[in-house]
Write an enzyme that holds these catalytic residues in place. Sequence first.
Site, PDB file in Angstrom:
ATOM      1  N   ARG A 131      13.697 -11.162   6.856  1.00  0.00           N
ATOM      2  CA  ARG A 131      13.675 -12.837   6.936  1.00  0.00           C
ATOM      3  C   ARG A 131      14.020 -13.599   5.650  1.00  0.00           C
ATOM      4  O   ARG A 131      14.113 -12.558   4.095  1.00  0.00           O
ATOM      5  CB  ARG A 131      11.788 -12.997   6.181  1.00  0.00           C
ATOM      6  CG  ARG A 131      10.355 -13.314   7.986  1.00  0.00           C
ATOM      7  CD  ARG A 131      11.496 -14.192   8.956  1.00  0.00           C
ATOM      8  NE  ARG A 131      11.013 -14.218  10.320  1.00  0.00           N
ATOM      9  CZ  ARG A 131      10.824 -13.117  11.185  1.00  0.00           C
ATOM     10  NH1 ARG A 131      12.349 -12.093  11.229  1.00  0.00           N
ATOM     11  NH2 ARG A 131      10.249 -12.962  12.606  1.00  0.00           N
TER      12      ARG A 131
ATOM     13  N   GLU B  42      18.279 -20.953   9.310  1.00  0.00           N
ATOM     14  CA  GLU B  42      18.683 -20.692  10.324  1.00  0.00           C
ATOM     15  C   GLU B  42      18.662 -21.575  11.064  1.00  0.00           C
ATOM     16  O   GLU B  42      17.731 -22.456  11.142  1.00  0.00           O
ATOM     17  CB  GLU B  42      17.779 -19.234  10.806  1.00  0.00           C
ATOM     18  CG  GLU B  42      18.320 -17.776  10.186  1.00  0.00           C
ATOM     19  CD  GLU B  42      17.631 -16.962  10.265  1.00  0.00           C
ATOM     20  OE1 GLU B  42      16.952 -16.766  12.016  1.00  0.00           O
ATOM     21  OE2 GLU B  42      17.470 -15.459  10.080  1.00  0.00           O
TER      22      GLU B  42
ATOM     23  N   HIS C  42      21.327 -12.547  12.533  1.00  0.00           N
ATOM     24  CA  HIS C  42      19.765 -12.153  13.585  1.00  0.00           C
ATOM     25  C   HIS C  42      19.640 -11.254  14.760  1.00  0.00           C
ATOM     26  O   HIS C  42      18.927 -12.251  15.552  1.00  0.00           O
ATOM     27  CB  HIS C  42      18.340 -13.356  13.680  1.00  0.00           C
ATOM     28  CG  HIS C  42      17.276 -13.569  13.095  1.00  0.00           C
ATOM     29  ND1 HIS C  42      16.095 -14.884  12.768  1.00  0.00           N
ATOM     30  CD2 HIS C  42      16.585 -12.565  13.823  1.00  0.00           C
ATOM     31  CE1 HIS C  42      15.229 -14.000  12.480  1.00  0.00           C
ATOM     32  NE2 HIS C  42      15.606 -12.340  13.501  1.00  0.00           N
TER      33      HIS C  42
ATOM     34  N   THR D 137       0.672  -1.117  -0.462  1.00  0.00           N
ATOM     35  CA  THR D 137      -0.192   0.023  -0.225  1.00  0.00           C
ATOM     36  C   THR D 137       0.781   1.092  -0.151  1.00  0.00           C
ATOM     37  O   THR D 137       1.478   1.198   0.661  1.00  0.00           O
ATOM     38  CB  THR D 137      -0.829  -0.157   1.053  1.00  0.00           C
ATOM     39  OG1 THR D 137       0.081  -0.643   2.689  1.00  0.00           O
ATOM     40  CG2 THR D 137      -2.428  -0.503   0.801  1.00  0.00           C
TER      41      THR D 137
END
Length: 318
Positions: free
Chosen positions: A236, A265, A283, A176
């Site tokens: 991700r 991972e 991470h 959007t």
Amino acid sequence: MRPRVVVTRDIGKEPLARLAELADVVLLPAGWTTSALIKELQTSEALLCNVTDTIDRELLRACPGLRIISNYGVGYNHIDVAYANERQIIVTNTPGVLTEATADLTWALLLDVSRRVSEGDRFVRQGRWAGWEPLFMLGREVSGKSLGIIGMGRIGKAVAERAKGFRMRVVYCSRTRLPLEQEASLGVTFANLEQCLSEVDYVTIHCPYTPETHHLIGAAELSKMKSTAYLVNTARGPIVDEQALIVALKEGRIAGAALDVYEDEPHVPEALRQMEQVVLAPHLGSATFETRLAMADLAVRNLTAYFQGETPPHVVTG
Ligand code: DGY
């Protein structure tokens, strides 16, 4: 009777003590197995889990008494939320509190890969540095360059805010479009994915991982980037086709990559680990004392609201 909550990993003494005021807390031992988790969930209506725990249909089916899953984290692609909802299991997450930490880490990685900080650190530690040289270990200047942001949610916006300090031209693509006033105040221009890849010096990913964004960045997309451009991913791993990225880096089709997340991972492909033009973080997006405490507070608040018969503040639906 007091409710019972299974917690998959230690989230700190204080948040767990707060939880223990309302429920019996079962903290699983390190290295727990899925069958141990299922066993504990036979007598528990609540689960506090995190990004590394796969809460799939099979597990949910095996735990008929489960009523609420509080995710310690904002991303919830590791939970089958649609099926949980079908089974009337509430799923909650911890949005907002990790925005700034993740945006900071994005910039840390972007600057690192562009100015070769980690590479230089390795060089010094290995005792290989022989002194200052005019043409030694040159990187690319960040200030005044252009940035493509894929995904303009909270984190994308926080990354854009920081880009102002580097006087960058920022384009973004997102499901959007932002209201025009917000685009103006952030100093960003709406574009399509192709423009976000082909027109910029740095591409940074901040969209959620969904079936639609699986391998959103593959060989075709990487080939649209400039050969002098860098890819940053703190969202991700599977949003990027890791094998295609390895090929693009090996063939010099892009200048480098800075990654905090990976497809499988904690496995990080050997090929990536061998490349000097790649910065690898384990991470760490939300890994600050402040943010992890805030995430724990919110994960506990979602549960305590439920235990007190209220609607948890951050329910997600599939
Ligand atoms: C999240 O919350 O989704 C993060 O990836 C965990 O750090």
